[in-house]
Design an enzyme around this catalytic site. Structure first.
Site, PDB file in Angstrom:
ATOM      1  N   THR A  32       0.821  -1.204   0.000  1.00  0.00           N
ATOM      2  CA  THR A  32       0.000   0.000   0.000  1.00  0.00           C
ATOM      3  C   THR A  32       0.860   1.262   0.000  1.00  0.00           C
ATOM      4  O   THR A  32       2.002   1.261   0.456  1.00  0.00           O
ATOM      5  CB  THR A  32      -0.942   0.044   1.218  1.00  0.00           C
ATOM      6  OG1 THR A  32      -0.192   0.359   2.397  1.00  0.00           O
ATOM      7  CG2 THR A  32      -1.658  -1.285   1.403  1.00  0.00           C
ATOM      8  N   ASN A  84       5.036   0.745   8.094  1.00  0.00           N
ATOM      9  CA  ASN A  84       6.256   1.422   7.655  1.00  0.00           C
ATOM     10  C   ASN A  84       6.020   2.862   7.209  1.00  0.00           C
ATOM     11  O   ASN A  84       6.957   3.664   7.188  1.00  0.00           O
ATOM     12  CB  ASN A  84       6.880   0.618   6.509  1.00  0.00           C
ATOM     13  CG  ASN A  84       8.042   1.331   5.860  1.00  0.00           C
ATOM     14  OD1 ASN A  84       9.088   1.520   6.470  1.00  0.00           O
ATOM     15  ND2 ASN A  84       7.847   1.746   4.607  1.00  0.00           N
ATOM     16  N   SER A 135       9.828   1.889  14.017  1.00  0.00           N
ATOM     17  CA  SER A 135      10.171   3.058  14.815  1.00  0.00           C
ATOM     18  C   SER A 135      11.456   3.659  14.239  1.00  0.00           C
ATOM     19  O   SER A 135      11.583   3.820  13.029  1.00  0.00           O
ATOM     20  CB  SER A 135      10.331   2.660  16.284  1.00  0.00           C
ATOM     21  OG  SER A 135      10.696   3.761  17.082  1.00  0.00           O
ATOM     22  N   TYR A 149       9.376  14.301  15.254  1.00  0.00           N
ATOM     23  CA  TYR A 149       9.562  12.958  14.706  1.00  0.00           C
ATOM     24  C   TYR A 149       9.819  11.963  15.843  1.00  0.00           C
ATOM     25  O   TYR A 149       9.207  10.891  15.900  1.00  0.00           O
ATOM     26  CB  TYR A 149      10.727  12.962  13.719  1.00  0.00           C
ATOM     27  CG  TYR A 149      10.998  11.636  13.058  1.00  0.00           C
ATOM     28  CD1 TYR A 149      10.198  11.173  12.021  1.00  0.00           C
ATOM     29  CD2 TYR A 149      12.075  10.842  13.459  1.00  0.00           C
ATOM     30  CE1 TYR A 149      10.449   9.959  11.412  1.00  0.00           C
ATOM     31  CE2 TYR A 149      12.337   9.627  12.859  1.00  0.00           C
ATOM     32  CZ  TYR A 149      11.519   9.182  11.831  1.00  0.00           C
ATOM     33  OH  TYR A 149      11.775   7.968  11.228  1.00  0.00           O
ATOM     34  N   LYS A 153       7.683   8.529  17.308  1.00  0.00           N
ATOM     35  CA  LYS A 153       8.291   7.203  17.404  1.00  0.00           C
ATOM     36  C   LYS A 153       8.307   6.701  18.846  1.00  0.00           C
ATOM     37  O   LYS A 153       8.097   5.512  19.097  1.00  0.00           O
ATOM     38  CB  LYS A 153       9.699   7.227  16.811  1.00  0.00           C
ATOM     39  CG  LYS A 153       9.732   7.524  15.302  1.00  0.00           C
ATOM     40  CD  LYS A 153       8.889   6.537  14.508  1.00  0.00           C
ATOM     41  CE  LYS A 153       9.014   6.755  13.008  1.00  0.00           C
ATOM     42  NZ  LYS A 153       8.216   5.789  12.219  1.00  0.00           N
TER      43      LYS A 153
END
Length: 281
Positions: A32, A84, A135, A149, A153
């Site tokens: 995807t 991902n 992560s 960011y 994570k």
């Protein structure tokens, strides 16, 4: 038994190479991404009836549910989810707008959560499943210009470790993957995002773009090798809950964790000083 994989962010880098590795292993893949043209270009050399290319913006919860249903309709099960999809917002925290931070969370954290919520009922019914949540070393160590960011994570790691305890009785295993620097498009100029606002006090240290853009294309990690490792992780009866990917990841993460342990030991007495006897009225 051959597996069915659902991979987000499969239009390049780690996602694309994981799709190829799974196909080489004889598995079936639902790859995807936000743009079908990008998926077709990235996976043109492995097109087969074992590969489905599906448009998905992970920040859209309804789309995530629809993609999981489509995977079930086409292949009958989902054995491995690889969360991902994501991008990097880089800049000093004070220079980031609320909207920029919220958008970062919408993709990197809520996107992964939405896809997990779509897939977990299927895996529960199967009483089996593997989830690899991607992560970063930035999800363990605080890196300069990576506040937003890193926050996404760190949040993804907390979510993954907590949910893992809830779903393990159903045969579902969740692994947090902490990659170091891999040759992906994460830091490419067209993908990395930087704040427009600038604060003079930070200027002496240079900009986030100055610091991070030079790494693009120079990273030591090979996404194809990582994709092959993911196939190994998905086959393990007892996979690790946390997996550091790359020697650079190990080199960055190990001293951070050891430093935290040492600080806990150094201040153990102070920690215990807050204990008190419980008195019931």
């Amino acid at each position: 038994m051959n597996k069915v994989w659902l991979i987000t962010g499969a239009g390049s880098g780690i996602g694309a190479e994981t799709a190829k590795a799974a196909l080489r292993a004889g598995d079936r893949v639902v790859a995807t991404g936000r743009k079908l043209d990008k998926l077709r270009k990235a996976l043109h050399d492995v097109i087969s009836d074992r590969l489905a290319l599906v448009e998905l913006d992970v920040a859209n919860e309804a789309q995530a549910q629809a993609v999981a249903a489509q995977a079930m309709q086409q292949f009958g099960r989902i054995d491995v989810l690889v969360n991902n999809a994501g991008y990097s917002l880089l800049g000093n925290f004070e220079e980031l707008s609320r909207a920029e931070i919220e958008q970062q969370f919408a993709t990197n954290f809520y996107g992964a959560a939405f896809v997990m919520r779509a897939v977990l009922p299927i895996m529960r019914k199967q009483r089996a499943g593997r989830i690899l949540n991607i992560s970063s070393v930035a999800g363990v160590a605080g890196l300069k210009h990576c506040s937003a960011y890193s926050a996404t994570k760190f949040a993804l790691e907390g979510l993954s470790l907590a949910v893992a305890t809830e779903v393990e009785p159903f045969g579902i295993r969740i692994t947090v993957v902490e990659p170091g620097f891999f040759r992906t498009d994460l830091l490419a100029e067209q993908n990395a995002r930087y704040p427009i606002k600038a604060i003079d006090d930070y200027a002496v240290e240079g900009t986030a773009r100055d610091m991070w853009s030079g790494y693009d294309g120079q990273q030591q990690g090979d996404p194809a090798k990582l994709g092959a490792v993911f196939v190994e992780l998905a086959a393990m009866a007892d996979p690790p809950k946390v997996f550091a990917a790359g020697s650079d990841a190990l080199a960055m993460i190990t001293p951070v964790l050891e430093g935290r342990l040492q600080e806990l030991r150094d201040h153990a007495a102070l920690s215990r000083s807050t204990d008190g006897a419980f008195q019931q009225n």
